[in-house]
Design a protein around this motif. Structure first.
Motif, PDB file in Angstrom:
ATOM      1  N   LEU A 274      -7.019   4.116  -0.895  1.00 32.12           N
ATOM      2  CA  LEU A 274      -6.588   2.823  -1.423  1.00 32.12           C
ATOM      3  C   LEU A 274      -7.729   2.120  -2.148  1.00 32.12           C
ATOM      4  O   LEU A 274      -8.848   2.046  -1.640  1.00 32.12           O
TER       5      LEU A 274
ATOM      6  N   LEU B 178      -4.717  -2.620  -5.300  1.00 32.90           N
ATOM      7  CA  LEU B 178      -3.913  -3.623  -4.608  1.00 32.90           C
ATOM      8  C   LEU B 178      -4.712  -4.919  -4.522  1.00 32.90           C
ATOM      9  O   LEU B 178      -5.870  -4.906  -4.095  1.00 32.90           O
TER      10      LEU B 178
ATOM     11  N   LEU C 203       0.817  -1.214   0.000  1.00 38.18           N
ATOM     12  CA  LEU C 203       0.000   0.000   0.000  1.00 38.18           C
ATOM     13  C   LEU C 203       0.853   1.267   0.000  1.00 38.18           C
ATOM     14  O   LEU C 203       0.376   2.329  -0.401  1.00 38.18           O
TER      15      LEU C 203
ATOM     16  N   ALA D  10      -3.024   0.351   7.242  1.00 37.31           N
ATOM     17  CA  ALA D  10      -4.424   0.020   6.975  1.00 37.31           C
ATOM     18  C   ALA D  10      -5.167  -0.447   8.214  1.00 37.31           C
ATOM     19  O   ALA D  10      -6.394  -0.312   8.275  1.00 37.31           O
TER      20      ALA D  10
ATOM     21  N   ALA E 292      -1.009   3.535  -2.518  1.00 38.21           N
ATOM     22  CA  ALA E 292      -1.855   4.533  -1.854  1.00 38.21           C
ATOM     23  C   ALA E 292      -1.890   5.828  -2.643  1.00 38.21           C
ATOM     24  O   ALA E 292      -0.856   6.292  -3.151  1.00 38.21           O
TER      25      ALA E 292
END
Length: 297
Positions: free
Chosen positions: A293, A88, A78, A140, A82
């Motif tokens: 994300l 992802l 990420l 996350a 991001a």
């Protein structure tokens, strides 16, 4: 790059899941290529090189970055994806796999996770998550900033045992000497001074393989969940710990929760951990980055 061509980068952590991820990555690679997807397998000599390769692949315009392993490799992935339009993909094969759980995946069936990646690439199915950011790094799940962070720090210094048992032993060892710490928190500009056993900053609800410390945290509300467990006795901490797996600790009288967009947390002798990764000593300032994300789901 044409979306019909479906070209992705695949990044694995071969030591995740006590070595299980290497085999899972080979199976995923074969499955993806059999589906007609062009796969660039990335292999860095260390985390820094792996991140450089992942960022380069994203900059080159791959249709997705797919990671194989646990929350650590997801965290690396990420950092590359991001705030970009590149989604992802996750094939869980680690010990924790909390981010995978957020999208309904478990390590029990990694090929099903791979098939979901294939379907999502075909249909364009995505889920959009907020992320938390501190010091230029994203996470996350949950930032541990109390007793749980001390356990992580001790476990990382240990060479035995392996897997979850190392964390169980580290918990017992840390519990012998742990005392509540004085905290100063800035909650969207409001100062809170308190003593606590544990402070956690949740983007999502769980960490550490399903510990639902930030029960109720939403991944798309633009807010962070700041959880405080105020001083309790060590026997009470041990009794309360199993409730974290169900999220029922929220009824404990020493539990406190604040919803904020930005928080600074300070306490002596604490190193913050998030997504299983070391983020550095407190104080840390964490902010929510809404819709940062895209995840193949």
């Amino acid at each position: 790059m044409s979306s019909a061509r479906r070209e992705i980068a695949l990044l694995a952590n071969p030591v995740a899941g006590m070595g299980r991820a290497a085999g899972v990555a080979d199976e995923a690679l074969a499955r993806l290529r059999a589906a007609g997807i062009v796969v660039h397998a990335l292999a860095g000599r260390d985390a820094d090189e792996a991140l450089d390769l992942a960022r380069a692949a994203v900059a080159d315009g791959v249709d997705a970055l797919v990671v194989v392993g646990g929350d650590g490799i997801v965290n690396l992935g990420l950092q590359a994806t991001a705030t970009t339009p590149t989604p992802l993909g996750i094939v869980p094969a680690g010990t924790g796999n909390d981010v995978a759980r957020y999208v309904g995946l478990t390590r029990k069936d990694p090929l099903a996770a791979t098939d979901r990646v294939v379907r999502a690439l075909t249909t364009g199915s995505r889920r959009t998550f907020d992320l938390a950011r501190t010091g230029g790094r994203f996470y996350a799940t949950v930032l541990a900033a109390g007793f749980d962070a001390l356990v992580n720090e001790r476990a990382n210094r240990m060479t035995w045992p392996r897997g979850q048992m190392r964390y169980n032993l580290a918990t017992l060892l840390e519990l012998r000497t742990f005392e509540p710490r004085p905290y100063v928190l800035d909650l969207d500009g409001r100062t809170l001074t308190t003593e606590a056993m544990l402070v956690a900053i949740g983007n999502g609800p769980s960490f550490g393989g399903g510990l639902r410390i930030a029960e109720g945290a939403l991944l798309d509300d633009g807010l962070l969940d700041v959880v405080i467990i105020k001083p309790i006795s060590k026997p009470e901490l041990v009794r309360t710990y199993p409730r974290l797996f169900k999220g029922t600790h929220t009824t404990h009288p020493q539990y406190e929760r604040h919803l904020v967009r930005r928080v600074t947390v300070a306490a002596p002798g604490i190193v913050g951990y998030a997504d299983g990764e070391r983020f550095g000593p407190l104080p840390l300032t964490i902010e929510c980055v809404p819709a940062a994300l895209e995840v193949l789901a």
